[in-house]
Design an enzyme around this catalytic site. Structure first.
Site, PDB file in Angstrom:
ATOM      1  CE  LYS A   7       0.762   0.826   4.627  1.00 31.27           C
ATOM      2  NZ  LYS A   7       1.573   1.911   5.166  1.00 31.27           N
ATOM      3  CG  ASP A  10      -1.121  -0.279   7.905  1.00 29.02           C
ATOM      4  OD1 ASP A  10      -1.812   0.749   8.087  1.00 29.02           O
ATOM      5  OD2 ASP A  10       0.113  -0.281   7.890  1.00 29.02           O
TER       6      ASP A  10
HETATM    7  O1  C5P Z   1      -0.860  -2.105  14.590  1.00 27.97           O
HETATM    8  P1  C5P Z   1       0.581  -2.242  14.243  1.00 27.97           P
HETATM    9  O2  C5P Z   1       1.116  -3.596  14.636  1.00 27.97           O
HETATM   10  O3  C5P Z   1       0.928  -1.865  12.876  1.00 27.97           O
HETATM   11  O4  C5P Z   1       1.321  -1.208  15.183  1.00 27.97           O
HETATM   12  C1  C5P Z   1       2.683  -1.301  15.493  1.00 27.97           C
HETATM   13  C2  C5P Z   1       2.992  -0.240  16.537  1.00 27.97           C
HETATM   14  O5  C5P Z   1       2.952   1.060  15.935  1.00 27.97           O
HETATM   15  C3  C5P Z   1       2.055  -0.169  17.703  1.00 27.97           C
HETATM   16  O6  C5P Z   1       2.433  -1.065  18.726  1.00 27.97           O
HETATM   17  C4  C5P Z   1       2.186   1.283  18.158  1.00 27.97           C
HETATM   18  O7  C5P Z   1       3.366   1.461  18.910  1.00 27.97           O
HETATM   19  C5  C5P Z   1       2.402   2.009  16.821  1.00 27.97           C
HETATM   20  N1  C5P Z   1       1.142   2.544  16.284  1.00 27.97           N
HETATM   21  C6  C5P Z   1       0.561   3.643  16.877  1.00 27.97           C
HETATM   22  N2  C5P Z   1      -0.623   4.143  16.378  1.00 27.97           N
HETATM   23  C7  C5P Z   1      -1.209   3.583  15.294  1.00 27.97           C
HETATM   24  C8  C5P Z   1      -0.628   2.457  14.667  1.00 27.97           C
HETATM   25  C9  C5P Z   1       0.558   1.961  15.180  1.00 27.97           C
HETATM   26  O8  C5P Z   1       1.088   4.185  17.836  1.00 27.97           O
HETATM   27  N3  C5P Z   1      -2.360   4.093  14.835  1.00 27.97           N
END
Ligand code: C5P
Length: 302
Positions: free
Chosen positions: A16, A144
């Site tokens: 993406k 995502d």
């Molecule tokens: O959801 P994902 O595994 O992609 O997120 C990885 C990390 O990125 C989360 O643990 C958090 O620290 C950060 N994050 C965040 N806010 C978001 C998405 C991700 O702080 N909206």
């Protein structure tokens, strides 16, 4: 289980691009409120899910690309286990994944693989989960994943779980990967540390993407995480300059980085940009799941 009888389902897992990414407050659960226009692209990993005993993953890395660990932390395995738990406790699958998406580049490769696993196994295991139920499960796997389950582009809010489909026009991008990686939690930490103000205008990006005004889109697109990451990795700014000098209409860091996506006026312009980057660029376009085709050397073009 005999290999001859094993059913198989194939799915593409699309990288993406975030046409804009606005970051808000950190919430009590540790995630940040965000708003983004996420467009899945024609660059895709290829997934084959075959009925089997137990859940296994085998990864076929692209030549010259970094290898992805196939252990239990791999989001494809996490997704398979999550679906099995809610809808198919006794089922198994052998997942084969051909990785074409650069790893840890901000292109959502792991999340796209998870989304493709959910779609493939919902079919292979006859789970019958509705799109809404799959979206809910996807949100438990990664921010995502819900957006990458959709057929096309979407406007995303919350931490990524609120997804609204949006139609955008065709355009050609060049993705420039780097040979270093940044970790998403660390990038959001840099954002908190630097506390920059968000300056972009999402409405201008949305209007330009919808109408196909690529010059307007090139000028309006933004990524709030780009400042904090570029401050620590100046090579991102250097690549940005290089692609703009080569005629790109705009350039933006992808997601939490570090890959850069350059927006171009068409294929000829994309080749100019690709020639200008020593890292090597990959030309991509936004792609509907129903539009891109599996390229299988055994079957010929499908
Ligand atoms: O959801 P994902 O595994 O992609 O997120 C990885 C990390 O990125 C989360 O643990 C958090 O620290 C950060 N994050 C965040 N806010 C978001 C998405 C991700 O702080 N909206």
């Amino acid at each position: 289980m005999s290999a001859l009888q094993a059913r198989e389902v194939r799915e593409l897992a699309r990288a993406k691009i975030n046409l804009f990414l606005r970051v808000g407050e950190r919430r009590e659960d540790g995630f940040h409120e965000m708003e983004s226009l996420i467009a899945p692209t024609s660059l895709a990993d290829e997934l084959i899910a075959t009925e089997a005993d137990g859940i296994t993953l085998e990864i076929d890395p692209s030549p010259g690309r970094e290898e992805t660990p196939a252990g239990p932390d791999n989001l494809a395995v996490v997704a398979a286990l999550a679906l099995a738990e809610v809808a198919a406790p006794s089922r198994g699958v052998a997942i084969e994944l051909v990785k074409n998406i650069p790893v840890a580049g901000g292109l959502g490769g792991g999340s796209a693989d998870a989304a493709a696993v959910l779609l493939a196994l919902n079919d292979l295991w006859d789970c019958g989960l509705s799109p809404g139920a799959l979206d809910e499960l996807a949100a438990t796997i990664g921010s995502d994943v819900p957006a990458l389950l959709q057929d096309g582009a979407s406007l995303v809010r919350g931490r990524g779980e609120l997804v609204e489909p949006i139609e955008i026009e065709q355009m050609i991008w060049v993705i420039v990967p780097f040979d270093f990686r940044v970790l998403t939690p660390e990038v959001f930490g840099w954002w908190d540390e630097d506390a920059p103000a968000s300056t972009g205008n999402p409405s201008a990006v949305i209007a330009a993407a919808r109408s196909g005004d690529i010059a307007g889109l090139g000028a309006a697109m933004f990524n709030d995480l780009e400042g904090p990451v570029t401050a620590r990795h100046p090579e991102i700014a250097a690549t940005r300059e290089r692609v703009l000098d080569a005629g790109a209409l705009g350039a933006i860091m992808c997601g939490s980085g570090p890959s850069v996506a350059a927006l171009t006026a068409g294929m000829d312009a994309a080749f100019e940009v690709m020639r200008a980057v020593p890292e090597g660029g990959i030309a991509v376009a936004p792609a509907l799941r129903s539009e891109i085709q599996w390229d299988d050397p055994d079957d010929g073009a499908l």
